[in-house]
Design an enzyme around this catalytic site. Structure first.
Site, PDB file in Angstrom:
ATOM      1  N   HIS A  24      -0.090   1.594  10.679  1.00 16.93           N
ATOM      2  CA  HIS A  24      -0.045   0.158  10.967  1.00 16.93           C
ATOM      3  C   HIS A  24      -0.220  -0.106  12.458  1.00 16.93           C
ATOM      4  O   HIS A  24       0.391  -1.022  13.016  1.00 16.93           O
ATOM      5  CB  HIS A  24       1.254  -0.476  10.459  1.00 16.93           C
ATOM      6  CG  HIS A  24       1.345  -0.515   8.976  1.00 16.93           C
ATOM      7  ND1 HIS A  24       2.530  -0.737   8.307  1.00 16.93           N
ATOM      8  CD2 HIS A  24       0.410  -0.342   7.999  1.00 16.93           C
ATOM      9  CE1 HIS A  24       2.308  -0.702   7.003  1.00 16.93           C
ATOM     10  NE2 HIS A  24       1.033  -0.467   6.792  1.00 16.93           N
TER      11      HIS A  24
ATOM     12  N   TYR B  77       4.897   6.962   5.782  1.00 18.31           N
ATOM     13  CA  TYR B  77       3.457   7.125   5.633  1.00 18.31           C
ATOM     14  C   TYR B  77       3.014   8.532   6.037  1.00 18.31           C
ATOM     15  O   TYR B  77       2.085   9.087   5.446  1.00 18.31           O
ATOM     16  CB  TYR B  77       2.712   6.089   6.480  1.00 18.31           C
ATOM     17  CG  TYR B  77       2.532   4.752   5.805  1.00 18.31           C
ATOM     18  CD1 TYR B  77       1.384   4.477   5.071  1.00 18.31           C
ATOM     19  CD2 TYR B  77       3.505   3.766   5.889  1.00 18.31           C
ATOM     20  CE1 TYR B  77       1.211   3.246   4.444  1.00 18.31           C
ATOM     21  CE2 TYR B  77       3.343   2.538   5.271  1.00 18.31           C
ATOM     22  CZ  TYR B  77       2.189   2.276   4.550  1.00 18.31           C
ATOM     23  OH  TYR B  77       2.030   1.064   3.922  1.00 18.31           O
TER      24      TYR B  77
ATOM     25  N   ARG C  32       9.985   0.400   7.659  1.00 20.48           N
ATOM     26  CA  ARG C  32      10.753  -0.434   6.739  1.00 20.48           C
ATOM     27  C   ARG C  32      11.407   0.378   5.635  1.00 20.48           C
ATOM     28  O   ARG C  32      12.294  -0.126   4.927  1.00 20.48           O
ATOM     29  CB  ARG C  32       9.851  -1.506   6.133  1.00 20.48           C
ATOM     30  CG  ARG C  32       8.790  -1.009   5.165  1.00 20.48           C
ATOM     31  CD  ARG C  32       7.877  -2.158   4.730  1.00 20.48           C
ATOM     32  NE  ARG C  32       6.973  -1.830   3.636  1.00 20.48           N
ATOM     33  CZ  ARG C  32       5.768  -1.304   3.782  1.00 20.48           C
ATOM     34  NH1 ARG C  32       5.327  -0.998   5.005  1.00 20.48           N
ATOM     35  NH2 ARG C  32       5.003  -1.063   2.724  1.00 20.48           N
TER      36      ARG C  32
END
Length: 833
Positions: A267, A276, A330
């Site tokens: 991101h 990720y 997150r």
């Protein structure tokens, strides 16, 4: 091992580099396809469904039992489905998560159909196969195939999520050619952030872990179609993620991926190794396994690259089988544990070891065995083959468990503003931010209260503990978001995105849509606005510095819509000095003109019934215990199997609190179960009124005993400077001086001067030997100069990037920091005779 993008292009045939994007052509039997597509497909099926050999192993039995039970659950749900549902409870037509879940459950049915091993009434059941194919056809005709009705909700669902399940399901059931061709055409059409139904390396959606997911799906689709060109092109695109990111020469403008210092970003600006990053690791190792024996690519060098990721990117972030919170974005709000995260990595490491060189394979296997504590659940592995392989590894007495981390280390992940410091008995993890790196990540109703997670928040992991009792989802549930350990926050109340706007995002088209760049920059993961964030390492010691700032949204509030809410931060300049027995923290310029400010020196949670003690000593020598305000020389928190000491290097009142907190896990993530969690929350805070400015100087002492704190010599540590211009500490026992200079110009310390801004460590050894390390925390300087006064030294060996000049007054060291991106430049010096 690092690898360049140019070198990667040599891994695929030249014909693939020139291939155009072809329209989907009718599928043919993959086993008849040229170039090994049939073997590729067989390898993929073996990964997901297992092999005859793996599935007869007793260690795999529980996985197969669970797989069959899951399939029966979804068959029953299919039988109960009402109108507009494929599975009961998942209404279709407006919910993209429900549509994706429906495809997932068909995939789970296909696993039960295809798996080898012990007999089952589902295994090889042609009626089940036909039913899966029929439901795929129905879903396509009713909810997926119409492009004008699809692509609502999250882009990920349409470009990655559904395609992942569909591609695997088609392979597992040996789908008829017309169904394969039908679905691949639609999957290409839904790749709307691509180009002509294919990957677009210039798209911000096709980077890092997302790119690996998309290309892994396309490789499998190519095998199903027998389309050699499609496979080659997908591999060509996927191999770009193996290239080390050069921030000074970005390819396609992409910052997502692995950096030279082991950092991983997704991101664009989020430190993401633990979420990720692990997903990317898992998928690329699957690619290596899928390509095994096929002529599509040479994998030996790729294996070396991934081995480097494991050793330098992942291992320092794993403490006794637990993935640290500082690199999970997150995902910190999800109920899965750090042990669950590491299970994904262990599976990848176990598989990778089978392809690594002999020496690397031995190290990987030893690390997997060391990391796989009793907390690991092998049944969570994707592949039954991996479970069997892991069982062999555990049972092999020749494989001695060994950490890839040395017992003592200090790792500066400056490319993602993270620091990890390890010693026998503990690990200290620190999250920073800058104009390059996000302060936090919120998205899709996950991590609702994130504001200070990158503002100097720290996590002190102690050995021999079940880390779920100290950290994980319950830490963020029960600890106030304004009182995370290490955080300086204004006294105010902030509201979550759903509370502010009534949706999971700020909705103001065309600029602010769920996946827009404006949403990313201002809502989901805003960066800081400070340039200074970084630090140096010298051997096993380190120093980190950071200037607290407002986030990107607040800094640009004048250009945002009037109803957009942004929050101003408090001010502080902070440094962390990373030694053996202690972490010394300095803070200067702490305050806010208009609001009271609280700095949380530490926060810990414990079980509701845990017997906790808080003791201390006042500056006059009197003992102290309990909670309340105190001006201590030392304090100690103990109980629930842990102990942490705090030694105060400057006088000042702090407040000790211990309270029982009960909250629902849903307060930090809307989709969490409404599980009520009760914890004892210990807080050690320093408060100040609006308009006041404060400095702090203290040491965190892991595993401290009362006697050690009572005997802790104040002269052991000296604070040389603690201002917003410079912070510096001297550790007499280690003969080590560490400093952060935050402003331009010369900064004077005893025996040296530093041309700021800079981060510097100097250690003096026997015989006049001196070691120096320097880094540029701004990533923008060409050179940094350190002068050692009245010391006449020479380089012990030629050191690239460092110039040593003897002057009339001492020795001047000039470090070339241009394009080093915060990396440390060390040099060893000897006395010049």
């Amino acid at each position: 091992m690092q690898i360049s993008r140019r070198h990667l292009l040599s891994f695929v045939p030249a014909t693939a580099l020139l291939s155009a994007v072809h329209p989907v052509r009718p599928a043919r039997a993959a086993t008849d396809a040229p170039g090994g597509a049939g073997l590729l497909l067989s390898n993929a099926i073996a990964i997901y469904a297992g092999t005859a050999a793996s599935n007869t192993r007793p260690e795999v039995a529980a996985k197969l039992t669970a797989l069959d039970a899951t399939a029966r659950t979804w068959l029953a749900a299919m039988d109960r489905a009402g109108s507009g549902e494929l599975f009961a409870g998942l209404p279709l037509g407006t919910s993209d998560p429900n549509l994706s879940a429906s495809y997932q459950h068909l995939y789970e049915l296909a696993l039960a159909y295809r798996r080898p091993g012990p007999a089952s009434d589902l295994q090889g059941n042609e009626q089940l196969r036909a039913r899966i194919a029929d439901k795929l056809t129905w879903l396509h005709a009713t909810y997926y195939g119409d492009q004008s009705r699809g692509y609502y909700g999250n882009w990920f669902t349409w470009e990655i999520g559904i395609s992942t399940y569909v591609s695997k399901t088609l392979a597992l059931i040996d789908a008829p050619a017309e169904l394969i061709t039908l679905y691949v055409g639609s999957m290409d059409a839904y790749l709307r952030n691509g180009t002509n139904g294919d990957v677009n390396l210039d798209s911000r959606f096709h980077t890092g872990a997302n790119l690996v997911d998309i290309t892994a799906n396309r490789v499998l689709q190519g095998a199903l179609l027998g389309d050699d060109a499609r496979i080659q092109k997908a591999l060509q695109d996927q191999f770009t993620v193996f290239a080390t990111i050069d921030p000074y020469n970005l390819q396609h403008g992409v910052t997502d991926g692995y950096y030279a210092d082991g950092s991983f970003l997704q991101h664009a600006s989020v430190a993401y190794t633990g979420s990720y990053g692990k997903a990317l690791l898992s998928r690329v190792v699957q690619t290596i396994k899928i390509l095994d024996g096929t002529p599509y690519a040479r994998t030996d060098e790729l294996v070396g690259v991934v081995n480097g990721w494991v050793e330098h990117g992942f291992a320092p972030l794993i403490f006794e089988g637990w993935m640290m919170e500082i690199v999970k974005g997150r995902a910190v709000s999800r109920p899965g544990t750090g042990y669950d995260d590491v299970a994904v990595i262990v599976e990848a490491v176990v598989d990778l070891a089978d392809y690594a060189t002999t020496a690397d394979a031995a190290r990987l296997k030893a690390f997997a065995k060391y990391t796989a504590r009793p907390t690991i659940n092998p049944n969570s592995f994707v592949s039954p083959v991996s479970i069997a392989r892991f069982a062999d590894l555990k049972a092999d007495p020749a494989i001695v468990p060994a950490d890839l981390n040395p017992a003592a280390s200090s790792t500066a992940y400056n490319a993602m503003d993270r620091t990890v410091h390890r010693r026998p008995g503990y690990a200290f993890a620190l999250a920073r931010n800058s104009e390059r790196i996000s302060k936090y990540e919120y998205m899709s109703g996950e991590n609702l209260l994130p504001w200070f997670q990158g503002d100097g928040a720290h996590y002190l992991y102690l050995s021999g503990q079940d880390q779920t009792r100290s950290y994980g989802v319950d830490y963020f549930t029960t600890v106030s978001p304004y009182a995370l350990a290490g955080v300086t926050a204004p006294v105010e109340t902030r509201r979550s995105i759903p509370e502010l706007y009534g949706t999971a995002y700020y909705d103001r088209p065309p600029e602010f849509t769920p996946s827009s760049e404006a949403q990313n920059s201002y809502v989901y993961f805003p960066t800081g606005t400070n340039a200074y964030s970084g630090g140096a390492t010298l051997g096993t010691y380190g120093v980190a510095g950071w200037v607290q700032s407002d986030d990107f949204a607040y800094a640009h509030r004048a250009g945002l819509p009037s109803d957009f809410v942004s929050y101003r931060n408090a001010e502080a300049t902070k440094s962390w000095f990373l030694f053996d027995d202690e972490i010394v923290v300095l803070a200067a310029g702490v305050g806010d003109a208009d609001r009271a400010v609280t700095t949380t020196l530490d926060t810990r949670i414990a079980a509701p019934a845990a017997a906790l003690t808080i003791t201390g000593g006042r500056r006059n020598g009197d003992s102290w215990s309990g909670v309340g305000a105190v001006d201590p020389r030392w304090l100690r928190y103990a109980g629930d199997g842990v102990a942490v000491g705090y030694y105060f290097l400057r006088p000042g009142e702090v407040h000790v609190s211990l309270q029982s907190v009960t909250r629902s896990r849903r307060v930090i993530r809307t989709s969490n179960p409404d599980t009520q969690v009760t914890k004892q929350v210990f807080g050690l805070t320093a408060t100040q009124p609006a308009g006041a400015t404060r400095t702090l100087a203290y040491a965190l002492v892991p595993n401290a005993t009362e006697s050690a704190l009572q005997a802790y010599r104040h002269g052991r540590l000296g604070v040389l400077a603690n201002t917003t211009r410079m912070q510096a500490v001297q550790h007499l026992g280690l003969r080590l001086t560490a400093a952060n200079t935050f402003t331009r110009g010369q900064h004077q310390l005893p025996g040296m001067s530093i041309d700021g801004p800079a981060s510097v460590l100097v250690r003096r050894g026997a015989g006049g030997q001196v070691e120096v390390a320097v880094s540029d925390p701004t990533t923008a300087r060409d050179t940094i100069t350190v002068t050692l006064w009245a010391q006449y030294l020479r380089a012990a060996a030629p050191t690239p990037g460092v110039q040593v000049v003897r002057t009339l007054t001492g020795t001047r060291l000039t470090f070339t920091t241009r394009h080093t991106y915060g990396a440390s430049l060390p040099i060893k010096l000897l006395r010049a005779w």
